[in-house]
Design a protein around this motif. Structure first.
Motif, mmCIF file in Angstrom:
data_model
loop_
_atom_site.group_PDB
_atom_site.id
_atom_site.type_symbol
_atom_site.label_atom_id
_atom_site.label_comp_id
_atom_site.label_asym_id
_atom_site.label_seq_id
_atom_site.Cartn_x
_atom_site.Cartn_y
_atom_site.Cartn_z
ATOM 1 N N MET A 154 0.841 -1.185 0.000
ATOM 2 C CA MET A 154 0.000 0.000 0.000
ATOM 3 C C MET A 154 0.887 1.249 0.000
ATOM 4 O O MET A 154 1.881 1.323 0.702
ATOM 5 N N LYS A 155 0.503 2.226 -0.796
ATOM 6 C CA LYS A 155 1.252 3.466 -0.908
ATOM 7 C C LYS A 155 1.136 4.279 0.384
ATOM 8 O O LYS A 155 0.072 4.366 0.984
ATOM 9 N N THR A 156 2.263 4.870 0.823
ATOM 10 C CA THR A 156 2.269 5.754 1.996
ATOM 11 C C THR A 156 2.351 7.201 1.534
ATOM 12 O O THR A 156 3.171 7.535 0.675
ATOM 13 N N ILE A 157 1.506 8.038 2.098
ATOM 14 C CA ILE A 157 1.533 9.476 1.822
ATOM 15 C C ILE A 157 1.953 10.180 3.105
ATOM 16 O O ILE A 157 1.344 9.983 4.154
ATOM 17 N N ASN A 158 3.014 10.973 3.012
ATOM 18 C CA ASN A 158 3.535 11.722 4.156
ATOM 19 C C ASN A 158 3.045 13.159 4.102
ATOM 20 O O ASN A 158 3.290 13.858 3.116
ATOM 21 N N VAL A 159 2.337 13.559 5.146
ATOM 22 C CA VAL A 159 1.802 14.917 5.202
ATOM 23 C C VAL A 159 2.107 15.558 6.552
ATOM 24 O O VAL A 159 2.500 14.884 7.505
ATOM 25 N N VAL A 160 1.910 16.863 6.590
ATOM 26 C CA VAL A 160 2.027 17.628 7.829
ATOM 27 C C VAL A 160 0.705 18.334 8.066
ATOM 28 O O VAL A 160 -0.014 18.662 7.129
ATOM 29 N N ALA A 161 0.374 18.546 9.335
ATOM 30 C CA ALA A 161 -0.872 19.221 9.688
ATOM 31 C C ALA A 161 -0.590 20.264 10.768
ATOM 32 O O ALA A 161 0.194 20.013 11.682
ATOM 33 N N ALA A 162 -1.251 21.401 10.640
ATOM 34 C CA ALA A 162 -1.083 22.504 11.585
ATOM 35 C C ALA A 162 -2.244 22.523 12.569
ATOM 36 O O ALA A 162 -3.401 22.634 12.174
ATOM 37 N N VAL A 163 -1.917 22.407 13.833
ATOM 38 C CA VAL A 163 -2.888 22.612 14.900
ATOM 39 C C VAL A 163 -2.678 24.063 15.320
ATOM 40 O O VAL A 163 -1.808 24.374 16.124
ATOM 41 N N ILE A 164 -3.445 24.949 14.674
ATOM 42 C CA ILE A 164 -3.257 26.394 14.863
ATOM 43 C C ILE A 164 -4.053 26.848 16.076
ATOM 44 O O ILE A 164 -5.278 26.729 16.104
ATOM 45 N N GLN A 165 -3.321 27.374 17.061
ATOM 46 C CA GLN A 165 -3.944 27.816 18.303
ATOM 47 C C GLN A 165 -4.016 29.337 18.350
ATOM 48 O O GLN A 165 -3.068 30.036 17.995
ATOM 49 N N LYS A 166 -5.174 29.822 18.786
ATOM 50 C CA LYS A 166 -5.377 31.254 19.027
ATOM 51 C C LYS A 166 -6.124 31.351 20.354
ATOM 52 O O LYS A 166 -7.283 30.939 20.446
ATOM 53 N N ASP A 167 -5.443 31.820 21.371
ATOM 54 C CA ASP A 167 -5.993 31.861 22.728
ATOM 55 C C ASP A 167 -6.376 30.435 23.153
ATOM 56 O O ASP A 167 -5.549 29.552 23.110
ATOM 57 N N ASP A 168 -7.650 30.211 23.478
ATOM 58 C CA ASP A 168 -8.072 28.873 23.915
ATOM 59 C C ASP A 168 -8.801 28.122 22.803
ATOM 60 O O ASP A 168 -9.568 27.199 23.058
ATOM 61 N N LYS A 169 -8.549 28.517 21.547
ATOM 62 C CA LYS A 169 -9.239 27.907 20.412
ATOM 63 C C LYS A 169 -8.247 27.296 19.421
ATOM 64 O O LYS A 169 -7.105 27.711 19.326
ATOM 65 N N ILE A 170 -8.753 26.305 18.673
ATOM 66 C CA ILE A 170 -7.987 25.607 17.644
ATOM 67 C C ILE A 170 -8.751 25.712 16.328
ATOM 68 O O ILE A 170 -9.984 25.571 16.298
ATOM 69 N N LEU A 171 -8.019 25.919 15.230
ATOM 70 C CA LEU A 171 -8.639 26.064 13.914
ATOM 71 C C LEU A 171 -8.889 24.705 13.257
ATOM 72 O O LEU A 171 -8.001 23.855 13.209
ATOM 73 N N ALA A 172 -10.105 24.528 12.756
ATOM 74 C CA ALA A 172 -10.456 23.367 11.936
ATOM 75 C C ALA A 172 -10.934 23.893 10.586
ATOM 76 O O ALA A 172 -11.587 24.937 10.520
ATOM 77 N N THR A 173 -10.588 23.178 9.519
ATOM 78 C CA THR A 173 -11.013 23.582 8.180
ATOM 79 C C THR A 173 -11.799 22.453 7.528
ATOM 80 O O THR A 173 -11.548 21.283 7.784
#
Length: 132
Positions: free
Chosen positions: A1-20
């Motif tokens: 099976m093919k492996t895909i390498n990615v990075v993800a940003a857990v962007i924090q602003k005060d007490d919140k996290i961004l989801a897209t």
């Protein structure tokens, strides 16, 4: 099976996290931490800075790694390095996603995360509860 390498940003602003919310492809409408594939010659941090610029027209500061998620989708294996990040400025523009939300510890489990992002979302939720 093919492996895909990615990075993800857990962007924090005060007490919140961004989801897209993905706006295209097989996983359209699923919620995720923004990011993408690492290109040849890039460090994970460089890839993340480039991807967030391309997806959100935003500059970020990469703080530290939160962990690696290994997930088997039907057609590929995903290796996703997740990093805690902060915005350099508060301006975000959705260039590839159809929506975004700032989530608190209490709302982290109120959206439909993509399968690979579920584990990290739970970890981040616990960290937020204990002050990330």
């Amino acid at each position: 099976m093919k492996t895909i390498n990615v990075v993800a940003a857990v962007i924090q602003k005060d007490d919140k996290i961004l989801a897209t919310q993905r706006g295209y492809g097989e996983f359209k409408d699923g919620w995720e931490f923004p990011g993408g594939k690492i290109e040849t010659g890039e460090t994970p941090a460089e890839a993340l800075i480039r991807e967030i610029k391309e997806e959100l027209n935003a500059d970020i500061k990469v703080k530290h790694e939160l962990g690696v998620v290994e997930y088997d989708y039907p057609n590929f294996h995903l290796n996703m390095q997740c990093f805690l990040c902060s915005l350099v400025s508060d301006e975000l523009t959705l260039l590839e996603h159809e929506a975004m939300k700032w989530l608190t510890a209490a709302t982290m489990d109120k959206i439909d995360w993509l399968p690979a992002d579920v584990e990290m979302a739970k970890k981040v939720q616990k960290l937020l509860q204990s002050s990330l």
